[in-house]
Structures are given as C-alpha cells and as structure tokens.
Design an enzyme around this catalytic site. Structure first.
Site, PDB file in Angstrom:
ATOM      1  N   CYS A 189      -6.251   0.090   6.904  1.00  0.00           N
ATOM      2  CA  CYS A 189      -6.006   0.675   5.575  1.00  0.00           C
ATOM      3  C   CYS A 189      -7.141   1.630   5.185  1.00  0.00           C
ATOM      4  O   CYS A 189      -8.310   1.239   5.129  1.00  0.00           O
ATOM      5  CB  CYS A 189      -5.871  -0.439   4.539  1.00  0.00           C
ATOM      6  N   HIS A 242      -2.252  -3.836   5.042  1.00  0.00           N
ATOM      7  CA  HIS A 242      -2.077  -3.448   6.453  1.00  0.00           C
ATOM      8  C   HIS A 242      -3.428  -3.165   7.086  1.00  0.00           C
ATOM      9  O   HIS A 242      -4.335  -2.639   6.437  1.00  0.00           O
ATOM     10  CB  HIS A 242      -1.165  -2.222   6.559  1.00  0.00           C
ATOM     11  N   CYS A 293       0.843  -1.190   0.000  1.00  0.00           N
ATOM     12  CA  CYS A 293       0.000   0.000   0.000  1.00  0.00           C
ATOM     13  C   CYS A 293       0.885   1.249   0.000  1.00  0.00           C
ATOM     14  O   CYS A 293       1.991   1.240   0.539  1.00  0.00           O
ATOM     15  CB  CYS A 293      -0.913   0.012   1.226  1.00  0.00           C
TER      16      CYS A 293
HETATM   17 CO    CO Z   1      -3.487   1.294   2.997  1.00  0.00          CO
END
Ligand code: CO
Length: 213
Positions: A101, A98, A42
């Site tokens: 998020c 994660h 991410c």
């Molecule tokens: Co994220």
C-alpha cells in the site's frame, strides 16, 4: 480512440451481457438495495472490491479512501457507516487493506505529500505504538506490510469505538467486523482478524446507550 471512450463502450457490452443472462437484472436492482456487506477499502485502483470478491451490483456497500482508514472525524466515512449499519442493516463490515500500500509506505517515510500527510498521520501513530513489531519484520517492504496488517487491526478498533457499532451490537448483535488483506502479487485475500458482536470493549471507549442522545 480516446482512452476514456473505451470505458463507455465497455459499459454497453456489460449491459448486453447482464441482460442476456437476466432480462430483469437492472429493473430488479433499481427497486432497492439490500447489501449484506460494507466494504471499507483502499482507493488503490488495483483493489476493486466487487471484482476480487466475485460480487454483483447490489451486494457490497462500499467506501474507499487512501489506506482504508476509519477516522472518527471523517464525515464521509461516518455517513457511510451510519447508513450501512442503521438503514441497510449490513451483517458484515470488511476492512480490507493490501500489501504494498502506497499510503502505508508514505507514512513510513519522511517525504512530504501535502494534505496527504495529515490524512496519513494516524498510521504513524500506529507505527509508534508498535515500533518493535514493525522493525522486527525485516526490510522496508516487509516493515510496510507488517504496518499494513497493524493498520487494518487499528481500523477495526476504531469501528468498535464508534457509537454506531456499539448500538448495533447491543440491539441487534450485528455486524461482525472483519480485517482482510489483499495481496497484489497473487490476487488472494486473507482473513487476518474477526471481531464478533459483543466482543469486550475497554470501558474508556464504552458509551452509555440506555438513554437517547
Ligand atoms: Co493502498
């Protein structure tokens, strides 16, 4: 001092530190890269791939986007994937999501975020296909974290569906696919899923690789 100047100064200090430890550090690195890992993570600023894995420059080939998606029409991701698998010959691909998020939370809401809504649409599809499991997780944050995990798995499935992966699996028995999740609360990574080369692929996603395109 302007905040950005701190970054340039830190860079000088970092160079000094590397050279003190290894005088040829940059000369050696400049010659070539041989990373063993492709990281698909991410864009979140709190999940820096190298720092949380203790890896050095040259070890991780990285692609980051919002909510760590593997989208077959994303020319950027597909180019990174092709280069990493076909040329760099990475042994492992790590899709790292994660907890907490923002992209996943946004996909769970009705709020509009402009162009991001289209980017996040496939996360809504993952929710749609796993509604009971997500709802059973508990409150909103727990549901979002369950969807974080399901989204990571979905991206591994997207990798398996790609010709790039199928070809490398058939010809070189690599790379292994890993689904990891990072916890912002304690800094720990957890391995959730692992797909070995040669894992079964539903026939509808299989390509005939016996002839060149
Ligand atoms: Co994220």
């Amino acid at each position: 001092m302007d905040s950005y100047r701190r970054l340039l100064e830190a860079n000088r200090a970092w160079v000094d530190q590397k050279l003190a430890f290894s005088p040829n550090f940059f000369k050696d690195l400049a010659k070539e890269q041989k990373p063993e890992f492709l990281w698909i993570g991410c864009s979140d600023s709190r999940v820096p791939a190298e720092e949380i894995t203790g890896t050095q420059p040259g070890e991780v080939f990285a692609h980051r986007n919002i909510a760590n998606l593997v989208n077959p029409t994303d020319l950027n991701l597909q180019s990174v994937l092709a280069f990493a698998v076909d040329y760099l010959k990475v042994k492992h691909i790590i899709v790292c999501g994660h907890y907490g998020c923002g992209g996943i939370k946004a996909a769970l809401s009705k709020h509009r975020y402009g162009v991001l809504d289209d980017w996040l649409r496939q996360i809504k599809d993952t929710y749609y296909l796993n509604q009971d499991e997500v709802r059973d997780a508990g409150n909103f944050d727990a549901q979002a974290d369950k969807l974080v995990e399901l989204n990571i798995h979905e991206q591994l499935r997207n990798l398996v569906k790609s010709k790039i992966i199928q070809k490398a699996w058939q010809e070189e028995r690599r790379p292994t696919l890993h689904g990891w999740v990072y916890s912002l609360n304690d800094g720990l990574l957890h391995s959730l899923y692992k797909i070995q080369p040669g894992a079964p692929i539903h026939r509808i996603y299989q390509f005939d690789l016996s002839n060149p395109e």
